[in-house]
Design a protein around this motif. Structure first.
Motif, short mmCIF file in Angstrom:
data_model
loop_
_atom_site.label_atom_id
_atom_site.label_comp_id
_atom_site.label_asym_id
_atom_site.label_seq_id
_atom_site.Cartn_x
_atom_site.Cartn_y
_atom_site.Cartn_z
N GLY A 191 0.75 -1.18 0.15
CA GLY A 191 -0.11 -0.17 -0.05
C GLY A 191 0.71 1.21 0.05
N SER A 192 0.24 2.22 0.58
CA SER A 192 0.76 3.53 0.25
C SER A 192 1.65 4.18 1.62
N ALA A 193 2.20 5.27 1.52
CA ALA A 193 2.98 5.77 2.71
C ALA A 193 2.06 5.89 3.92
N LEU A 194 0.78 5.97 3.60
CA LEU A 194 -0.21 6.25 5.03
C LEU A 194 -0.25 4.93 5.52
N ALA A 195 -0.16 3.76 4.60
CA ALA A 195 -0.50 2.42 5.13
C ALA A 195 0.95 2.06 6.07
N ALA A 196 2.01 2.47 5.57
CA ALA A 196 3.25 2.35 6.31
C ALA A 196 3.31 2.72 7.51
N PHE A 197 2.85 4.07 7.74
CA PHE A 197 2.82 4.98 8.77
C PHE A 197 1.79 4.18 9.79
N GLU A 198 0.53 3.64 9.43
CA GLU A 198 -0.15 3.12 10.17
C GLU A 198 0.25 1.68 10.95
N ARG A 199 0.96 1.02 10.05
CA ARG A 199 1.76 -0.22 10.63
C ARG A 199 2.73 0.21 11.63
N ALA A 200 3.40 1.12 11.40
CA ALA A 200 4.44 1.83 12.54
C ALA A 200 3.86 2.04 13.73
N HIS A 201 2.60 2.99 13.54
CA HIS A 201 1.76 3.39 14.67
C HIS A 201 1.38 2.28 15.61
N ALA A 202 0.85 0.88 14.91
CA ALA A 202 0.50 0.01 15.81
C ALA A 202 1.74 -0.44 16.42
N ILE A 203 2.64 -0.63 15.92
CA ILE A 203 3.90 -1.32 16.52
C ILE A 203 4.53 -0.61 17.72
N ASP A 204 4.47 0.82 17.46
CA ASP A 204 5.02 1.54 18.79
C ASP A 204 4.51 3.02 18.59
N PRO A 205 3.29 3.10 19.10
CA PRO A 205 2.74 4.47 18.87
C PRO A 205 3.53 5.67 19.87
N HIS A 206 4.24 5.36 20.67
CA HIS A 206 4.74 6.16 21.47
C HIS A 206 6.20 6.68 21.00
N ARG A 207 6.55 6.28 19.98
CA ARG A 207 7.77 6.79 19.20
C ARG A 207 7.66 8.00 18.70
N THR A 208 8.68 8.77 18.89
CA THR A 208 8.72 10.25 18.08
C THR A 208 8.59 9.98 16.51
N ALA A 209 7.57 10.79 15.88
CA ALA A 209 7.42 10.81 14.48
C ALA A 209 8.10 11.61 13.94
N VAL A 210 7.93 13.04 14.46
CA VAL A 210 8.46 14.14 13.87
C VAL A 210 8.71 15.09 14.72
N LEU A 211 9.84 15.92 14.56
CA LEU A 211 10.14 17.17 15.44
C LEU A 211 10.94 18.20 14.38
N ASP A 212 10.94 19.34 14.95
CA ASP A 212 11.38 20.56 14.12
C ASP A 212 12.21 21.35 15.05
#
Length: 536
Positions: free
Chosen positions: A27-48
């Motif tokens: 699937g898409s980049a969104l599907a990849a994010f959703e799988r990563a979210h399910a594995i470890d929701p507390h990991r930092t995704a983005v910072l600036d």
């Protein structure tokens, strides 16, 4: 079958036949994010670089809220939303919200002026735009009225003020916008300048976007183990492909820098342990020139710095290697229409310094003669390519799309170069950058390479200035570091470097600051216009 369909079908066949299928997230980049979210929701995704950060769970929740707001305004699958946002964490929030609803994101650098935003909104048939409330002295709330007036159609504007929880909407009434015919499977729209000065709306599918992404991910073994650093605008193809999308596809944390400051960039990379970045040549030069007193060498954790957007002088790569001994300095060559080449880890220094790397998997890169025939390998000519990452159309500009392909279905890049038997590319110039002096074509690349290493030169562009007898003469446009170099000093420098006399500039033009694209490429067309006004 239409020209769009014929070329798109050929591209799809190329992608299906050449993109490795093993170890690919479905699937898409969104599907990849959703799988990563399910594995470890507390990991930092983005910072600036403002100090803001979002975990995967926070990013998922905020993007769901924005998606609900978009739906509440009657927007949904297939509608185009323009993202014209800074490199803030909020950029990824809006991007994921748009993907959730199967809408089409169209991404612009935040430096785009109001009238240009309105122009591209009409070009692509946009129904909504996301803007910051303010950014670097600009009042986008006020400018949104200008955009709406120039646009002249119903428009929804999402305004974000830099605080994750604070956003507002403005809606402007008008007739419904007329959208151009969209290619099948269109998933994203990028924008790039054209020879007419108007933006090209470059349509991509998820397959074409992913083909380039995975070509780079595989070649440099990018995983979620180290963050990705991205100082290039997410609204530009570099930031989108190698920042936003690569972080979503790999699960790596995305470290964003909105305001470019070389010292701050070195600090961000060091403190977060970033592993890779892709940025234009001026970014690398600024980092090399920046003083650094850290306990470890510059970019100590970074495995690869992929440098593109403009030719990388060999001297700059050599200086970077000395200062950044743990980092593979790589050339990468691509355009918004698709990706093509990059240096291969393990390449000898000489190969990295003098080529743009080797073709990515599935890419066919050739040069053609003026009559359109394919040259033998090792022959200079216009570069043409077939690639699984190739775009699927110029929206609203069908004639331009058709004219961009040879009779054999190769995309005409507009670049000049040489491709060797091993698939390594050496750029020699751009067709429209050539200086035509007395009927002789002169490429500025060798001159720029030599001048860029002068101590008093911060940035350089070599262009043609008008001449009543020869048509054009060679002019070196210089942004000085401190005291501007004299014409005599530069000529003496070129002589010592062994640059042929026929390539020496015949005049020097000093500027306080080079006009640049948001991604750091010098706008040579603007420089030439300035010279023509002064000399004509």
């Amino acid at each position: 079958m239409s020209t769009h369909a014929q070329i798109a079908t050929a591209g799809a066949v190329c992608a299906a036949a050449t993109v490795p299928a093993h170890d690919r997230p479905a699937g898409s980049a969104l599907a990849a994010f959703e799988r990563a979210h399910a594995i470890d929701p507390h990991r930092t995704a983005v910072l600036d670089d403002r100090g803001n950060s979002l975990t995967r769970a926070e990013l998922a929740a905020l993007s769901a809220e924005v998606a609900t707001e978009l739906q509440g305004r009657g927007l949904g699958a297939g509608d185009v939303v323009i993202l014209c946002m800074p490199n803030w964490t909020e950029w990824l929030v809006v991007y994921l919200a748009v993907l959730r609803l199967r809408m089409i994101p169209a991404t612009l650098p935040v430096t785009t002026d109001a009238k240009s935003i309105a122009y591209v909104a009409n070009l692509v048939g946009a129904k909504a735009i996301a803007l910051p409330v303010t950014h670097r002295g600009r009042d986008f709330r006020s400018e949104s009225s200008t955009v709406a007036r120039e646009f002249g159609h119903t428009l929804h504007v999402l305004l974000l003020d830099g605080d994750h929880a604070r956003r507002s909407w403005r809606s402007f009434d008008g007739p419904a916008v007329t959208a151009p015919a969209y290619p099948a499977d269109m998933a994203h729209i990028l924008f790039s300048s054209s020879t007419t000065g108007k933006s090209k709306a470059i349509a991509h599918s998820e397959a074409s976007l992913s083909a380039y992404n995975f070509g780079v991910i595989d070649r440099y073994q990018v995983t979620d183990s180290r963050p990705i650093f991205m100082p290039s605008p997410l609204g530009h193809s570099t930031g989108l492909w190698h920042g936003a999308r690569m972080s979503l596809l790999t699960g790596a944390t995305l470290v964003l820098q909105d305001r470019w400051k070389p010292r701050r960039a070195l600090e961000l990379i060091d403190s977060h342990g970033c592993g890779i970045t892709v940025a234009a040549t001026p970014f690398l030069k600024d980092l090399v020139d920046c003083e650094w007193d850290g306990p470890a060498p510059k970019l100590n954790t970074m495995r690869a710095f992929l440098c593109g957007g403009a030719p990388v002088p060999p001297e700059l790569i050599e200086r970077a290697r000395r200062q950044m001994p743990h980092t593979f300095i790589s050339s990468i060559w691509a355009m918004s229409e698709g990706g093509a080449t990059s240096s291969v880890p393990g390449d000898a220094a000489e190969l990295v310094s003098h080529t743009c790397g080797r073709v990515l998997p599935g890419v066919v890169l050739e040069t053609i003669a003026p009559d359109g025939s394919v040259n033998p390998r090792g022959t200079e000519g216009e570069l043409v390519m077939r690639t699984p990452s190739l775009f699927i159309g110029y929206l609203g500009q069908d004639d331009l799309y058709r004219e961009s392909f040879t009779a054999d279905g190769f995309f005409r890049t507009g670049d000049l170069g040489v491709v060797d038997d091993a698939g390594y590319l050496r750029l020699t110039g751009r067709l429209k950058d050539l200086i035509i002096r007395g009927g002789i074509n002169i490429s500025p690349v060798e001159i720029e390479y030599a001048l860029s290493d002068h101590d008093q030169v911060a940035k350089v562009a070599v262009v043609g200035r008008p001449d009543s007898r020869l048509g054009e003469r060679i002019c070196a446009v210089i942004q000085p570091r401190d005291t501007p170099p004299t014409f005599e000093e530069l000529v003496a420098w070129l002589e010592r470097r062994g640059v042929p006399r026929r390539l020496w500039p015949e005049s020097v033009h000093i500027v306080a600051e080079m006009p640049q694209t948001p991604a750091g490429k010098i706008r040579k067309a603007e420089l030439k216009q300035e010279l023509w006004r002064e000399w004509s």
